[in-house]
Design an enzyme around this catalytic site. Structure first.
Site, short mmCIF file in Angstrom:
data_model
loop_
_atom_site.label_atom_id
_atom_site.label_comp_id
_atom_site.label_asym_id
_atom_site.label_seq_id
_atom_site.Cartn_x
_atom_site.Cartn_y
_atom_site.Cartn_z
N SER A 80 -98.50 1.15 94.53
CA SER A 80 -98.93 1.30 93.15
C SER A 80 -98.78 -0.03 92.45
O SER A 80 -97.86 -0.81 92.75
CB SER A 80 -98.09 2.36 92.44
OG SER A 80 -98.32 2.34 91.04
N HIS A 100 -105.75 -0.73 97.27
CA HIS A 100 -107.12 -1.00 96.83
C HIS A 100 -107.92 -1.65 97.95
O HIS A 100 -109.11 -1.37 98.13
CB HIS A 100 -107.12 -1.91 95.61
CG HIS A 100 -106.46 -1.31 94.40
ND1 HIS A 100 -105.18 -1.64 94.02
CD2 HIS A 100 -106.90 -0.41 93.49
CE1 HIS A 100 -104.87 -0.98 92.92
NE2 HIS A 100 -105.90 -0.22 92.59
#
Length: 306
Positions: free
Chosen positions: A207, A49
């Site tokens: 993840s 992110h």
């Protein structure tokens, strides 16, 4: 630190203030558009992110990020409840990555009347692969993304010229293809930008779910990226892909239960029927893989060819 907002009104007001305060770029006064980048997330942020936000930062004058765990895209209520909520840590990561404003609403703010009665269907693109394993997942995803893209739409906030781009990770390749198709079919005024997968030093795609893997499971999960890189090496060499070899590699790992490994067209997600087994690979394609490692479902993918 970024401005943290919890309502649509606050979020739009903060975006409007940032856009209006941004000085005109270039020597031609107000002719240079303001770049607004938007990164929708479900929180539990990691370095992948961070790369999304830094990429948006490098291409835009203003960067907004949403954090919302969307119940509608979870098939399993237990999975929804255990999804990590780490807002304070997320905001700290976003500050380091260069975000200007964060939208972190409650569910009642996004869905004030409960489940929406009118939704966007993911159609045939959402019925295969992840959609087959998680029925309704992509319709739920589009329910929130369609709203978030409108919440951050700069043309609703200012008369200034604005370039509006939303950034999504390539790791969720099927999601990315479906969002692009929705934007195209419904004529959304936003550019969709894909950011390449961020991997660990050993190759595992980052993840939020990786934290649920034991050390042994994380080691076993590396077979997914090994299988994808095998296909990439063959594609780069214009050799037959021989997908069965990659499948056998995964099947040989006892802790990994393969769901699918397919090579597809990147836009239509239709399986590539040629250039895979017996003939030299040419053109471009996308290798998709999904597997369960213990109780954790992992997905990964790899662009192939030109």
């Amino acid at each position: 630190m970024p401005i943290v907002t919890t309502t649509v009104t606050e979020f739009r007001a903060a975006l409007r203030e940032l856009i209006e305060a941004h000085p005109p770029g270039g020597a031609d006064s107000g002719d240079e558009p303001v770049g607004v980048g938007f990164v929708p997330t479900m929180g539990a942020l990691h370095e992948g992110h961070g790369t999304l936000v830094r990429t948006a930062r490098s291409r835009n004058d203003i960067v907004a990020v949403s954090i919302f765990v969307n119940r509608l895209q979870f098939n399993d209520p237990v999975d929804y409840e255990r999804y990590p909520r780490t807002l304070d840590a997320d905001v700290e990561l976003l500050a380091r990555a260069g975000a200007d404003v964060v939208f972190a609403p409650e569910e009642s703010e996004v869905y004030p009347d409960g489940n929406p009665l009118v939704v966007v269907s993911s159609g045939v693109l959402g019925e295969k692969f992840e959609g087959a394993s998680r029925p309704g997942h992509f319709d739920g995803m589009l329910a929130v993304v369609s709203k978030l893209l409108n919440f951050a739409q700069p043309s609703l906030l200012t008369s200034k010229k604005v370039n509006y781009t939303a950034f999504f990770g390539q790791k969720d390749a099927q999601q990315l293809a479906i969002i692009r198709r929705m934007v195209q079919d419904l004529a959304y005024n936003v550019e969709i930008a894909a950011v390449p997968i961020v991997r660990s030093d050993r190759g595992l795609a980052l993840s939020s779910r990786n934290q649920f893997l034991s050390e042994a499971q994380a080691e076993a999960a590396l077979v997914l990226s090994r299988a994808l890189f095998l296909l990439k090496a063959r594609a780069d060499a214009h050799e037959p892909l021989n997908i069965d070899d990659a499948v056998a590699l995964i099947d040989a790992e006892p802790l990994v239960e393969l769901d699918y490994l397919e090579v597809v067209d990147p836009s239509t997600l239709e399986p590539i029927g040629v250039n895979c087994q017996d003939t030299p690979f040419t053109g471009s394609a996308l290798a998709l893989v999904a597997a369960r490692v213990g109780e954790v479902r992992l997905i990964d993918n790899m662009p192939l060819g030109s």
